[in-house]
Design a protein around this motif. Structure first.
Motif, PDB file in Angstrom:
ATOM      1  N   TYR A  81      -1.345   2.415   3.770  1.00 16.24           N
ATOM      2  CA  TYR A  81      -2.391   3.011   4.621  1.00 16.24           C
ATOM      3  C   TYR A  81      -3.622   2.106   4.639  1.00 16.24           C
ATOM      4  O   TYR A  81      -4.128   1.737   5.694  1.00 16.24           O
ATOM      5  N   LYS A  94      -0.495   4.783  -0.347  1.00 22.58           N
ATOM      6  CA  LYS A  94      -1.939   4.576  -0.213  1.00 22.58           C
ATOM      7  C   LYS A  94      -2.238   3.123   0.172  1.00 22.58           C
ATOM      8  O   LYS A  94      -3.086   2.850   1.034  1.00 22.58           O
ATOM      9  N   GLN A  95      -1.524   2.171  -0.459  1.00 17.59           N
ATOM     10  CA  GLN A  95      -1.757   0.758  -0.166  1.00 17.59           C
ATOM     11  C   GLN A  95      -1.348   0.430   1.277  1.00 17.59           C
ATOM     12  O   GLN A  95      -2.055  -0.284   1.983  1.00 17.59           O
ATOM     13  N   GLY A 129     -11.903  -1.151  -3.006  1.00 14.79           N
ATOM     14  CA  GLY A 129     -10.682  -1.807  -2.508  1.00 14.79           C
ATOM     15  C   GLY A 129     -10.859  -2.268  -1.062  1.00 14.79           C
ATOM     16  O   GLY A 129     -10.508  -3.403  -0.711  1.00 14.79           O
ATOM     17  N   THR A 130     -11.419  -1.404  -0.230  1.00 10.43           N
ATOM     18  CA  THR A 130     -11.674  -1.745   1.176  1.00 10.43           C
ATOM     19  C   THR A 130     -12.633  -2.936   1.253  1.00 10.43           C
ATOM     20  O   THR A 130     -12.405  -3.882   2.007  1.00 10.43           O
ATOM     21  N   LYS A 132      -5.265  -0.065   7.679  1.00 11.48           N
ATOM     22  CA  LYS A 132      -6.595   0.369   8.125  1.00 11.48           C
ATOM     23  C   LYS A 132      -7.557  -0.815   8.264  1.00 11.48           C
ATOM     24  O   LYS A 132      -8.408  -0.807   9.152  1.00 11.48           O
ATOM     25  N   VAL A 150      -8.410  -2.307  -8.548  1.00  8.24           N
ATOM     26  CA  VAL A 150      -9.714  -1.728  -8.872  1.00  8.24           C
ATOM     27  C   VAL A 150      -9.517  -0.865 -10.132  1.00  8.24           C
ATOM     28  O   VAL A 150      -8.514  -0.142 -10.238  1.00  8.24           O
ATOM     29  N   GLY A 185     -11.147   4.798  -5.202  1.00  6.12           N
ATOM     30  CA  GLY A 185     -11.513   5.826  -4.225  1.00  6.12           C
ATOM     31  C   GLY A 185     -12.980   5.787  -3.823  1.00  6.12           C
ATOM     32  O   GLY A 185     -13.459   6.683  -3.129  1.00  6.12           O
ATOM     33  N   LEU A 186     -13.695   4.730  -4.232  1.00  7.48           N
ATOM     34  CA  LEU A 186     -15.132   4.635  -3.909  1.00  7.48           C
ATOM     35  C   LEU A 186     -15.403   3.611  -2.808  1.00  7.48           C
ATOM     36  O   LEU A 186     -16.558   3.354  -2.472  1.00  7.48           O
ATOM     37  N   GLY A 187     -14.341   2.990  -2.311  1.00  9.47           N
ATOM     38  CA  GLY A 187     -14.521   2.008  -1.238  1.00  9.47           C
ATOM     39  C   GLY A 187     -14.475   0.560  -1.709  1.00  9.47           C
ATOM     40  O   GLY A 187     -14.593  -0.358  -0.901  1.00  9.47           O
ATOM     41  N   ILE A 233      -4.329  -7.224  -5.916  1.00  3.63           N
ATOM     42  CA  ILE A 233      -5.648  -6.611  -5.717  1.00  3.63           C
ATOM     43  C   ILE A 233      -5.663  -5.326  -6.540  1.00  3.63           C
ATOM     44  O   ILE A 233      -4.738  -4.518  -6.458  1.00  3.63           O
TER      45      ILE A 233
HETATM   46  N1  ACO Z   1      -4.240   8.975  -2.481  1.00  2.00           N
HETATM   47  C1  ACO Z   1      -4.332   8.686  -1.173  1.00  2.00           C
HETATM   48  N2  ACO Z   1      -5.348   7.998  -0.636  1.00  2.00           N
HETATM   49  C2  ACO Z   1      -6.345   7.608  -1.445  1.00  2.00           C
HETATM   50  C3  ACO Z   1      -6.343   7.878  -2.818  1.00  2.00           C
HETATM   51  C4  ACO Z   1      -5.229   8.591  -3.338  1.00  2.00           C
HETATM   52  N3  ACO Z   1      -5.110   8.879  -4.653  1.00  2.00           N
HETATM   53  N4  ACO Z   1      -7.475   7.329  -3.363  1.00  2.00           N
HETATM   54  C5  ACO Z   1      -8.129   6.754  -2.345  1.00  2.00           C
HETATM   55  N5  ACO Z   1      -7.463   6.923  -1.202  1.00  2.00           N
HETATM   56  C6  ACO Z   1      -7.831   6.431   0.108  1.00  2.00           C
HETATM   57  C7  ACO Z   1      -9.294   6.508   0.292  1.00  2.00           C
HETATM   58  O1  ACO Z   1      -9.625   7.788   0.793  1.00  2.00           O
HETATM   59  C8  ACO Z   1      -9.564   5.385   1.253  1.00  2.00           C
HETATM   60  O2  ACO Z   1      -9.368   5.814   2.574  1.00  2.00           O
HETATM   61  P1  ACO Z   1     -10.641   6.159   3.506  1.00  2.00           P
HETATM   62  O3  ACO Z   1     -11.491   4.914   3.502  1.00  2.00           O
HETATM   63  O4  ACO Z   1      -9.999   6.448   4.814  1.00  2.00           O
HETATM   64  O5  ACO Z   1     -11.309   7.312   2.851  1.00  2.00           O
HETATM   65  C9  ACO Z   1      -8.464   4.363   0.959  1.00  2.00           C
HETATM   66  O6  ACO Z   1      -7.486   5.029   0.171  1.00  2.00           O
HETATM   67  C10 ACO Z   1      -8.974   3.154   0.220  1.00  2.00           C
HETATM   68  O7  ACO Z   1      -9.821   3.556  -0.799  1.00  2.00           O
HETATM   69  P2  ACO Z   1     -10.777   2.508  -1.536  1.00  2.00           P
HETATM   70  O8  ACO Z   1     -11.709   3.302  -2.390  1.00  2.00           O
HETATM   71  O9  ACO Z   1     -11.366   1.514  -0.595  1.00  2.00           O
HETATM   72  O10 ACO Z   1      -9.723   1.714  -2.432  1.00  2.00           O
HETATM   73  P3  ACO Z   1      -9.739   1.574  -4.038  1.00  2.00           P
HETATM   74  O11 ACO Z   1     -11.059   1.071  -4.501  1.00  2.00           O
HETATM   75  O12 ACO Z   1      -9.198   2.780  -4.654  1.00  2.00           O
HETATM   76  O13 ACO Z   1      -8.705   0.360  -4.198  1.00  2.00           O
HETATM   77  C11 ACO Z   1      -6.429  -0.165  -4.717  1.00  2.00           C
HETATM   78  C12 ACO Z   1      -7.385   0.457  -3.697  1.00  2.00           C
HETATM   79  C13 ACO Z   1      -6.788  -1.645  -4.922  1.00  2.00           C
HETATM   80  C14 ACO Z   1      -5.010  -0.065  -4.168  1.00  2.00           C
HETATM   81  C15 ACO Z   1      -6.590   0.599  -6.070  1.00  2.00           C
HETATM   82  O14 ACO Z   1      -6.254   1.930  -5.873  1.00  2.00           O
HETATM   83  C16 ACO Z   1      -5.748   0.061  -7.206  1.00  2.00           C
HETATM   84  O15 ACO Z   1      -6.200  -0.814  -7.947  1.00  2.00           O
HETATM   85  N6  ACO Z   1      -4.511   0.590  -7.404  1.00  2.00           N
HETATM   86  C17 ACO Z   1      -3.646   0.209  -8.526  1.00  2.00           C
HETATM   87  C18 ACO Z   1      -3.131  -1.207  -8.385  1.00  2.00           C
HETATM   88  C19 ACO Z   1      -2.417  -1.454  -7.046  1.00  2.00           C
HETATM   89  O16 ACO Z   1      -1.557  -0.696  -6.635  1.00  2.00           O
HETATM   90  N7  ACO Z   1      -2.794  -2.571  -6.377  1.00  2.00           N
HETATM   91  C20 ACO Z   1      -2.163  -3.019  -5.126  1.00  2.00           C
HETATM   92  C21 ACO Z   1      -0.806  -3.548  -5.364  1.00  2.00           C
HETATM   93  S1  ACO Z   1      -0.194  -4.529  -3.987  1.00  2.00           S
HETATM   94  C22 ACO Z   1      -0.964  -6.023  -4.212  1.00  2.00           C
HETATM   95  O17 ACO Z   1      -1.587  -6.258  -5.199  1.00  2.00           O
HETATM   96  C23 ACO Z   1      -0.852  -7.062  -3.135  1.00  2.00           C
END
Ligand code: ACO
Ligand code: ACO
Length: 155
Positions: free
Chosen positions: A113, A110-111, A81-82, A117, A71, A77-79, A69
Motif C-alpha cells: 500500500y 501495508k508495504q 516511512g513515507t 501510494k 522504522v 505509523g507517524l509518517g 527500509i
Molecule cells: N496496518 C496498516 N497500515 C498501516 C499500519 C498498520 N499497522 N501502520 C501504518 N499504516 C499506514 C499508515 O496509516 C500510512 O498510511 P497513510 O499515510 O495513508 O495514513 C502508511 O501505512 C505508511 O505509514 P508511515 O507512518 O509513513 O510508515 P512507517 O513509518 O510505519 O514505516 C515501514 C513503514 C518502513 C514499512 C515500517 O512499518 C517498518 O519498519 N516495518 C517493519 C520492517 C519492514 O517491513 N520494512 C519493509 C520491508 S521491504 C524493504 O525493505 C524493501
C-alpha cells in the motif's frame, strides 16, 4: 512529530551499522552486510537515536534499488516511512538514476500500500524468492510469504 530532512544523513565509514533496526524486515546480517558493501546506508535520527534507515544499492548505471527500509517499532505509523521513501526518491533522482526499484513480500500488505501510494508501480514477481532464500517460513498478516513483488518508480 515534525519531520525534516536534516534528520537524515548517510552513515559514515566506521560507524556501527544499525543491525537491530535493519533486521526488522526479516533479513539476515549476512544479507545486510552484502547490501551495505555495494550501497549507501541512510539513517534518520531523533534525539540522537537512529529510528529510521534505508539502503540504496546500485543495480546498473540507470537503476538503483531500496534494498531495506525500516522504522523503529515505537515510531511506526507517524509518517517517517513515507518521509524516507520520498527522500530516497529525491536522492536517487539527484544522483542521475532513471529508475528506483523496491521489492517486498506478497504478504506485506501495508508495504505494498505504502509503496504504491508514493508512486511505485508493480512490475513483476520473483516467484518463490522467500522459499528459496530463507531458512524458515515467513508469515505476514497471516499470509505465507513466498514471492517477492517488485515495484518501480520512474524518476
Ligand atoms: N496496518 C496498516 N497500515 C498501516 C499500519 C498498520 N499497522 N501502520 C501504518 N499504516 C499506514 C499508515 O496509516 C500510512 O498510511 P497513510 O499515510 O495513508 O495514513 C502508511 O501505512 C505508511 O505509514 P508511515 O507512518 O509513513 O510508515 P512507517 O513509518 O510505519 O514505516 C515501514 C513503514 C518502513 C514499512 C515500517 O512499518 C517498518 O519498519 N516495518 C517493519 C520492517 C519492514 O517491513 N520494512 C519493509 C520491508 S521491504 C524493504 O525493505 C524493501
Ligand atoms: N478494509 C480492510 N479489511 C476489511 C475491510 C475493510 N474495509 N472490511 C473487511 N475487511 C477484512 C475483514 O476483517 C476480513 O478479514 P479477517 O477475516 O482477517 O477479519 C476480510 O477482510 C474478509 O471479510 P469478509 O467479511 O469475509 O468479506 P466481505 O463480506 O466484506 O466481502 C468483498 C469481501 C467481496 C471484497 C466485499 O468487500 C465487496 O463486495 N467489495 C466490493 C466489490 C469488490 O471489490 N469485489 C471484488 C472485486 S475483484 C473480483 O470480483 C474478482
Amino acid at each position: 512529530m515534525t519531520l525534516n530532512y536534516t534528520q537524515t544523513r548517510l552513515l559514515e565509514k566506521g560507524e556501527q551499522i544499525p543491525y537491530e533496526l535493519l533486521l526488522l524486515a526479516d533479513e539476515t546480517i549476512e544479507i545486510i552486510d552484502s547490501y551495505a558493501k555495494g550501497g549507501e546506508i541512510c539513517i534518520f535520527e531523533h534525539n540522537s537515536q537512529i529510528i529510521g534507515v534505508y539502503i540504496l544499492y546500485i543495480l546498473d548505471t540507470e537503476t538503483i534499488e531500496i534494498k531495506n527500509i525500516e522504522v523503529h517499532k515505537d515510531y511506526q505509523g507517524l509518517g517517517i516511512g513515507t518521509h524516507l521513501l520520498n527522500e530516497a526518491i529525491q536522492r536517487a533522482k539527484e544522483k542521475g538514476f532513471k529508475t528506483l526499484v523496491i521489492g517486498t513480500a506478497n504478504g506485506a500488505i501495508k508495504q505494498l500500500y505504502l509503496y504504491q501510494k508514493v508512486g511505485f508501480e508493480i512490475t513483476g514477481i520473483r516467484k518463490n524468492f522467500f522459499i528459496d532464500n530463507y531458512p524458515a517460513p515467513i508469515y505476514e498478516n497471516g499470509i505465507l510469504c513466498k514471492h517477492m513483488i517488485m515495484l518501480e518508480k520512474q524518476l
